[in-house]
Write an enzyme that holds these catalytic residues in place. Sequence first.
Site, PDB file in Angstrom:
ATOM      1  N   THR A 205       0.830  -1.195   0.000  1.00 30.96           N
ATOM      2  CA  THR A 205       0.000   0.000   0.000  1.00 30.96           C
ATOM      3  C   THR A 205       0.862   1.242   0.000  1.00 30.96           C
ATOM      4  OG1 THR A 205      -1.741   1.203   1.176  1.00 30.96           O
ATOM      5  CG2 THR A 205      -0.184  -0.030   2.530  1.00 30.96           C
ATOM      6  N   ARG A 206       0.347   2.289  -0.639  1.00 32.83           N
ATOM      7  CA  ARG A 206       0.963   3.615  -0.586  1.00 32.83           C
ATOM      8  C   ARG A 206      -0.076   4.645  -0.164  1.00 32.83           C
ATOM      9  NH1 ARG A 206      -1.108   4.270  -5.986  1.00 32.83           N
ATOM     10  NH2 ARG A 206      -1.242   6.541  -5.960  1.00 32.83           N
ATOM     11  N   HIS A 210      -8.180   1.747   5.623  1.00 32.84           N
ATOM     12  CA  HIS A 210      -9.420   1.921   6.366  1.00 32.84           C
ATOM     13  C   HIS A 210     -10.026   0.550   6.666  1.00 32.84           C
ATOM     14  CE1 HIS A 210      -9.047   6.197   5.701  1.00 32.84           C
ATOM     15  NE2 HIS A 210      -8.866   5.965   4.404  1.00 32.84           N
ATOM     16  N   HIS A 213      -9.897  -2.241   4.017  1.00 33.89           N
ATOM     17  CA  HIS A 213      -8.583  -2.865   3.816  1.00 33.89           C
ATOM     18  C   HIS A 213      -8.289  -3.882   4.923  1.00 33.89           C
ATOM     19  CE1 HIS A 213      -8.238   1.192   1.915  1.00 33.89           C
ATOM     20  NE2 HIS A 213      -7.741   0.460   0.933  1.00 33.89           N
ATOM     21  N   ARG A 299      -6.625  -4.526  -8.272  1.00 32.76           N
ATOM     22  CA  ARG A 299      -7.054  -4.073  -9.596  1.00 32.76           C
ATOM     23  C   ARG A 299      -6.244  -2.823  -9.929  1.00 32.76           C
ATOM     24  NH1 ARG A 299     -11.450  -1.968 -10.331  1.00 32.76           N
ATOM     25  NH2 ARG A 299     -12.224  -2.844 -12.284  1.00 32.76           N
TER      26      ARG A 299
END
Length: 581
Positions: A205-206, A210, A213, A299
């Site tokens: 992740t970057r 929340h 996730h 995606r």
Amino acid sequence: MANAPHGGILKDLLVRDAPLHSSLVEEARELKDIFLTERQLCDLELIMNGGFSPLEGFMTEADYLSVRDTLRLVPVKGQRQGSLFPMPITLDVSKDDISRLELKEGARVALRDPRDDAALAILTVSDIYTPDKSAEATQVLGADDIAHPAAAYLHNQVKEFYVGGKVQAISAPTHYDYIPLRYSPAELRAHFHKLAWRKVVAFQTRNPMHRAHRELTVRAARQRSANVLIHPVVGLTKPGDVDHYTRVRAYQALMPSYPEGMAHLALLPLAMRMAGPREAVWHAIIRKNFGATHFIVGRDHAGPGKNSQGKDFYGPYDAQELVTQFKDELQIEMVPFQAMTYLPGTDEYQPVDEVPKGTPTADISGTELRKRLRTGAAIPDWFSYTGVVKVLRDSYPPRPKQGFTILLTGYHNSGKETIARALQVTLQQQGSRSVSLLLGEELRGDLNPNIERAITPEQKHINLQRIGFVASELTKAGAAVIAAPVAPYEKSRQAIRKTVVGQGGGNFFLVHVATPLEWCEKVDRRGLYKRARLGQVKNLTGVDDIYEAPEDADLVCDLRNDTVPEVVHSIIMLLEGQSLI
């Protein structure tokens, strides 16, 4: 048991070269230096700690071309084909660098951290070559389109030559932030071993995380009887992304929501390229080197958004398909990202494709979240966690609490400084925030006492960059900043805007005081223009230096026709329209 490194051996150069540490330090003192860029610094750290295994240095031309065109390194002895590696890892230098550093095959040069001048490694030059940047962008990124941040970086910041060669490690870069969360691959593997984690699902992740996730990663782990590694990127990401300090605080606030012992947070000092499918394969290799057995691929994984024609650079499933294509070689199981949605009726998240048709759902888009942060509107508990929301609100306060910079640009004697002083008084009268006035002629000496007047265009540009830095820092602290230099060049004004908005996270407004040169010269009682025309003052804007009139000003005024109170009122209305006062 942790996954085997890519290529079979973890190339931990820091461990390999530890017995030579003293001699390498001494040698580095006598060598010429390359001071690394931020991207090169990230790359070198992951070369040295084994995150980029099987690499042992920056790519030679043969490896570079092979990776660019085939996603593989050149085969080494005993290999039928080269190891899978989709991303060129290169060290760029200029023609001047080559001459000044006397770079040639066999030469040794110290690679230094630009932040503290520390010698990190010694590079032995194998070759120097000229890349075809357009071909690199097309092959690696899928298009030579400067709308892609990596293509823009390649054409605008990367120098014209690449230097290939292996490195000997002296020390890893020193970090002063989140030290307990920074693990090398060997350290993270040891951590997994200590906890007896046999299966580890890594989540790239970057962005802030929340509740959706959290539910996604918990679901992925439970389905595979695995643990979760939250492994966010804290090196270079996409321009405009949330800064890593804010993100890490948000991750820390999120971690207690996981079941006890399920998840671990570690930081990855990676400089992303946003290269979509190739980036996904690269991320999988890196996580494999860090010991993960599974890797979540989303995606449009690492997609940069729209191209110059307004279309997505990559298809939504291109990344997943390329990782699947190489699954036998990667030997890390891909976990497809499942889009999650909230079900108010049962207070739970479920994958979108598993929700029965007609079931009420709720979602908040990224755009909507930013709007709520900007306006101070409520963010519901079902979307995020109280601690995460607090971190984001602290870093991104609502508009009325945000700072702003107003840049007034125009010829000397156009009235911009008079407007600036009047605006300062008006804002101070309101008393809602501190107000700082940056007048160009006064500020120049404050920021650089060695320059009495910015003579050359480059000196003027440097001075304006200093103004942008000061404005950014004050804006970030919530101040109202009024800057009134001449600011004659478009590139300088854009640099100030970028610094204030990009680094300071503040608001920026450009006011063009378009009083024409003839009028400014006519009312010049101090005689600056007269002295310039007599050659006593050099490079005065409008006389022997250009003024590039802005085309993107938020407000245009002309003191031949507009009074100072009218202009100040227009600026106040502009600020009120943005809820800043």
